[in-house]
Motif scaffolding. Structure first.
Motif, PDB file in Angstrom:
ATOM      1  N   ILE A   1       0.854  -1.197   0.000  1.00  0.00           N
ATOM      2  CA  ILE A   1       0.000   0.000   0.000  1.00  0.00           C
ATOM      3  C   ILE A   1       0.885   1.240   0.000  1.00  0.00           C
ATOM      4  O   ILE A   1       0.664   2.173  -0.766  1.00  0.00           O
ATOM      5  N   SER A   2       1.904   1.263   0.871  1.00  0.00           N
ATOM      6  CA  SER A   2       2.861   2.385   0.986  1.00  0.00           C
ATOM      7  C   SER A   2       2.151   3.723   0.813  1.00  0.00           C
ATOM      8  O   SER A   2       2.328   4.394  -0.197  1.00  0.00           O
ATOM      9  N   PRO A   3       1.367   4.137   1.802  1.00  0.00           N
ATOM     10  CA  PRO A   3       0.442   5.263   1.611  1.00  0.00           C
ATOM     11  C   PRO A   3       1.089   6.646   1.560  1.00  0.00           C
ATOM     12  O   PRO A   3       0.451   7.584   1.078  1.00  0.00           O
ATOM     13  N   TYR A   4       2.318   6.805   2.045  1.00  0.00           N
ATOM     14  CA  TYR A   4       2.887   8.147   2.171  1.00  0.00           C
ATOM     15  C   TYR A   4       3.896   8.436   1.068  1.00  0.00           C
ATOM     16  O   TYR A   4       4.811   7.653   0.814  1.00  0.00           O
ATOM     17  N   ARG A   5       3.740   9.581   0.424  1.00  0.00           N
ATOM     18  CA  ARG A   5       4.659   9.976  -0.653  1.00  0.00           C
ATOM     19  C   ARG A   5       6.096  10.076  -0.143  1.00  0.00           C
ATOM     20  O   ARG A   5       7.040   9.670  -0.821  1.00  0.00           O
ATOM     21  N   ALA A   6       6.244  10.655   1.043  1.00  0.00           N
ATOM     22  CA  ALA A   6       7.602  10.879   1.568  1.00  0.00           C
ATOM     23  C   ALA A   6       8.336   9.555   1.744  1.00  0.00           C
ATOM     24  O   ALA A   6       9.541   9.452   1.444  1.00  0.00           O
ATOM     25  N   GLU A   7       7.642   8.524   2.213  1.00  0.00           N
ATOM     26  CA  GLU A   7       8.306   7.239   2.425  1.00  0.00           C
ATOM     27  C   GLU A   7       8.609   6.560   1.099  1.00  0.00           C
ATOM     28  O   GLU A   7       9.642   5.912   0.940  1.00  0.00           O
ATOM     29  N   ARG A   8       7.708   6.697   0.116  1.00  0.00           N
ATOM     30  CA  ARG A   8       8.017   6.135  -1.206  1.00  0.00           C
ATOM     31  C   ARG A   8       9.213   6.861  -1.827  1.00  0.00           C
ATOM     32  O   ARG A   8      10.041   6.256  -2.510  1.00  0.00           O
ATOM     33  N   ALA A   9       9.308   8.172  -1.555  1.00  0.00           N
ATOM     34  CA  ALA A   9      10.449   8.940  -2.077  1.00  0.00           C
ATOM     35  C   ALA A   9      11.750   8.463  -1.437  1.00  0.00           C
ATOM     36  O   ALA A   9      12.797   8.380  -2.104  1.00  0.00           O
TER      37      ALA A   9
ATOM     38  N   TYR B   1      -4.303   8.076   2.198  1.00  0.00           N
ATOM     39  CA  TYR B   1      -3.476   7.522   1.135  1.00  0.00           C
ATOM     40  C   TYR B   1      -3.085   8.678   0.218  1.00  0.00           C
ATOM     41  O   TYR B   1      -3.958   9.378  -0.310  1.00  0.00           O
ATOM     42  N   GLU B   2      -1.793   8.897   0.074  1.00  0.00           N
ATOM     43  CA  GLU B   2      -1.291   9.994  -0.765  1.00  0.00           C
ATOM     44  C   GLU B   2      -0.890   9.409  -2.115  1.00  0.00           C
ATOM     45  O   GLU B   2       0.136   8.744  -2.242  1.00  0.00           O
ATOM     46  N   ALA B   3      -1.728   9.657  -3.119  1.00  0.00           N
ATOM     47  CA  ALA B   3      -1.503   9.082  -4.446  1.00  0.00           C
ATOM     48  C   ALA B   3      -0.233   9.637  -5.070  1.00  0.00           C
ATOM     49  O   ALA B   3       0.123  10.802  -4.858  1.00  0.00           O
TER      50      ALA B   3
ATOM     51  N   ILE C   1      -1.496   1.639  -8.915  1.00  0.00           N
ATOM     52  CA  ILE C   1      -2.715   0.895  -9.222  1.00  0.00           C
ATOM     53  C   ILE C   1      -3.888   1.760  -8.778  1.00  0.00           C
ATOM     54  O   ILE C   1      -4.249   1.789  -7.595  1.00  0.00           O
ATOM     55  N   ASP C   2      -4.456   2.499  -9.716  1.00  0.00           N
ATOM     56  CA  ASP C   2      -5.460   3.523  -9.432  1.00  0.00           C
ATOM     57  C   ASP C   2      -6.853   2.916  -9.504  1.00  0.00           C
ATOM     58  O   ASP C   2      -7.447   2.782 -10.583  1.00  0.00           O
ATOM     59  N   THR C   3      -7.382   2.530  -8.352  1.00  0.00           N
ATOM     60  CA  THR C   3      -8.698   1.914  -8.262  1.00  0.00           C
ATOM     61  C   THR C   3      -9.556   2.739  -7.312  1.00  0.00           C
ATOM     62  O   THR C   3      -9.124   3.030  -6.188  1.00  0.00           O
ATOM     63  N   PRO C   4     -10.773   3.151  -7.727  1.00  0.00           N
ATOM     64  CA  PRO C   4     -11.636   3.925  -6.832  1.00  0.00           C
ATOM     65  C   PRO C   4     -11.872   3.188  -5.523  1.00  0.00           C
ATOM     66  O   PRO C   4     -11.995   1.949  -5.504  1.00  0.00           O
ATOM     67  N   ILE C   5     -11.946   3.947  -4.429  1.00  0.00           N
ATOM     68  CA  ILE C   5     -12.101   3.311  -3.118  1.00  0.00           C
ATOM     69  C   ILE C   5     -13.415   2.554  -3.011  1.00  0.00           C
ATOM     70  O   ILE C   5     -13.503   1.533  -2.316  1.00  0.00           O
TER      71      ILE C   5
END
Length: 623
Positions: free
Chosen positions: A528-536, A586-588, A552-556
């Protein structure tokens, strides 16, 4: 503190620290040592007797701890809050003792006392044994470069002078100290209150065959190390009383120097020879470690405060990148990546600190971390604004110690001990035969990559990543798939779902992915990795062409309708908290390499889109 001054010839000086857990008898031991050595003047003793009636803890007897516990608050509470320094002299040696506090919140004060000591006397209550704070203080003493430690097992009278009680603590002390690098370790049973084994062997411990405490302190050799090390002189001040004289004032950190010896400034490479050595306004032919002197040189070279002079044949390390242990001493935590000021020797320089790992002071176990708090220790990498001359702290504490200063408030916030030159480590590694990811990947005939699938729970990350892996495998590629369930069932099973735990979960996943990529694999990561900063931060672990973020852009609403594990239902009912998309954000991704909109597409089509992009980037061949 009143004690008899040194008389007769100048004696050598031993600086030692008393430390250990609270109420183990540190101050009482010092007071007893002074009293039994007849170093307390009559008027001082009368004042001590008066104070004992007001503050003492020994009933009607004189409380010798009050000799050292000078602060009003200390006397009222019966504990040591600050570092109390005491000077005294015996016929064989002069001493400066730093009596330090035992409470954990005053560890900063204890470290301050240890930083200038040559030996540690660690007090242990014979009834309680080796406590957490005993281990903490012993470890800090080793970290700060003390090579000699005495474990004084106090209150031996309260366990009936038991040899068995002493033997248990003796073994525990040696077991804990063995890996810490002390040059000498002694364990002595004492009674600070009654004077047993303080200045003379006690008849009440006939089973103990070693020296009493004070005779040992009078004879232990703490100077040969400094004299045997290479010459190091840290310039404290450039002395220019007139245009005809230029001298360099400071204290010799180690080794010896004589007139005519060659010297070099290691950071610049400039050389000269010693013209004169001046001490107390008189010229002398030579000087050695500990000497406060002024040096003049035959040549007028560029030397300023903070520079080091040394022998050209035995130079220190010079680099702006080094690894170090840091003991943090401020209530505001140290955050990895922060910029600070470091006072290394007599130089003040800006540096950035990145935390490699945290160290448990009691067990010496290492663990990941992005910050350290008050009294915590971390192993860090530092990048300084300019080259620094140093020796590793274990080899030469005077040349490897530094103070960390907050660059805004100028508060002292930490103590540092340099471990090694990061550039030198890289040079050693470069001289070895290289088997790296490119060699490993070539053996597999592929380019290594990290494919990072991110999206809400139920978005289809695992389904699509498995299909992509199947296509890669069919094409002859070597792969490894990581997903959230797999990681949380093993490596990350100790983590919950708080924001901090989620951050740590992704940090560990990124590090595992990096290791797998280093083996030459194509690594598929479905989190899921919801945070942009952590993915960065994960992205920063890889080269730009190695990392592919796949959103993976799926509507909630679709994710909730699928709810394959029933998690959304539990989250909406309040049974599950901090759930992404319900009560946690969740930060897309803002600019993913691959953006898969799942509405109207089946998983196989989406997997084919991923393969097409990978082929266009040259990571896989075109089918």
């Amino acid at each position: 503190m009143s004690a008899k001054p040194c008389e007769g010839p100048v004696k050598d000086l031993l600086r030692f620290i008393t430390c250990g857990s609270v109420d183990d008898g540190k101050s009482t031991m010092i007071g007893r040592m002074l009293h039994d050595s007849k170093l307390i003047r009559e008027d001082t003793f009368r004042a001590l007797a008066d104070d004992s009636r007001r503050y003492g803890t020994n009933g009607g007897d004189v409380d010798l701890a009050l000799m050292v516990d000078g602060l009003q608050a200390e006397r009222e509470q019966g504990i040591t809050l600050d570092v109390a320094y005491c000077f005294f002299s015996t016929p064989r040696r002069a001493f400066i003792v730093a009596d330090t506090p035992g409470h954990e919140q005053y560890t900063r004060n204890m470290a301050t006392g240890a930083s200038t000591a040559q030996l540690a006397v660690v007090l242990i209550d014979a009834r309680k044994g080796f406590l957490q704070q005993t281990k903490r203080h012993t470890y800090i003493c080793s970290l700060l470069g003390l090579k000699h430690v005495v474990f004084a097992v106090n209150k031996i009278d309260l366990v009936g002078y038991s040899e068995d009680a002493f033997s248990r603590i003796f073994q525990e002390a040696h077991n804990f100290a063995a890996p810490l690098g002390f040059r000498s370790v002694h364990v002595i049973p004492i009674s600070a209150r009654d004077g047993d084994n303080i200045i003379a062997r006690s008849a009440r411990t006939p089973w103990y065959i070693g020296p009493a405490l004070l005779p040992y302190l009078e004879t232990v050799d703490v100077y040969s190390d400094a004299l045997s090390k290479p010459f190091r002189f840290q310039v404290q001040w450039v002395n220019r009383p007139n245009s005809e004289f230029r001298g360099y004032a400071g204290t010799i950190a180690s080794g010896r120097i004589a007139k005519g010896d060659a010297v070099v400034v290691p950071t610049s490479g400039q050389t000269s020879r010693i013209q004169d050595i001046i001490s107390d306004r008189a010229s002398q032919d030579a000087a050695e470690a500990g000497g406060a002197i002024v040096l003049t040189l035959e040549d007028d070279i560029d030397i300023a405060r903070g520079h080091v002079l040394c022998s050209p044949s035995q130079q220190p390390e010079v680099t702006n990148r080094f690894a170090a242990h840091i003991l943090w001493m401020d209530r505001e935590p140290l955050i990895s990546g922060h910029s600070v000021l470091c006072r290394i020797g007599t130089s003040l320089i800006s540096a950035s600190i990145s935390i490699d790992c945290k160290i448990d002071i009691s067990t010496r176990a290492r663990s990941p971390g992005s910050s350290i708090g008050l009294n915590e220790v971390a192993f860090c990498n530092l990048v300084a604004a300019a080259p620094v001359a140093f020796d590793p702290y274990v080899d030469n504490p005077k040349m490897g110690a530094f103070v960390v200063i907050d660059r805004h408030s100028y508060r002292t916030v930490g103590a540092g001990m340099i471990a090694f030159n990061l550039d030198r480590r890289d040079e050693r590694q470069a001289s070895q035969p290289v088997v790296d990811k490119s060699v490993r990947a070539a053996l597999k005939r592929q380019k290594p990559a990290a494919l990072w699938f991110t999206g809400l729970s139920g978005a289809g990350k695992s389904t699509i990543s498995r299909l992509v892996e199947a296509r890669l495998h069919a094409a002859g590629h070597h792969t490894m798939l990581l997903d959230g369930d797999q990681m949380r069932g093993g490596l990350n099973r100790d983590l919950g779902f708080t924001a901090d735990d989620r951050i740590e979960n992704i940090r560990r996943a990124g590090e595992v992915a990096k290791l797998l990529l280093e083996s030459g694999l194509i690594v598929l990561c479905a989190f899921i990795s919801p945070y942009r900063a952590e993915r960065a931060k994960v992205r920063e672990l890889f080269q730009p062409d190695e990392f592919v973020e796949i959103f993976i852009d799926t509507p909630i609403e679709t994710c909730m309708a699928r709810d394959p594990k029933g998690l959304y239902g539990h989250a909406r009912s309040g049974e599950l908290t901090n759930f992404t998309g319900v009560d946690a954000p969740y930060e897309a991704p803002e600019a993913p390499e691959i953006h898969l909109r799942t509405a109207g597409s089946n998983p196989g089509e989406l997997a084919d889109q991923v393969m097409g992009v990978l082929a266009s980037r040259g990571l896989v061949g075109r089918s």
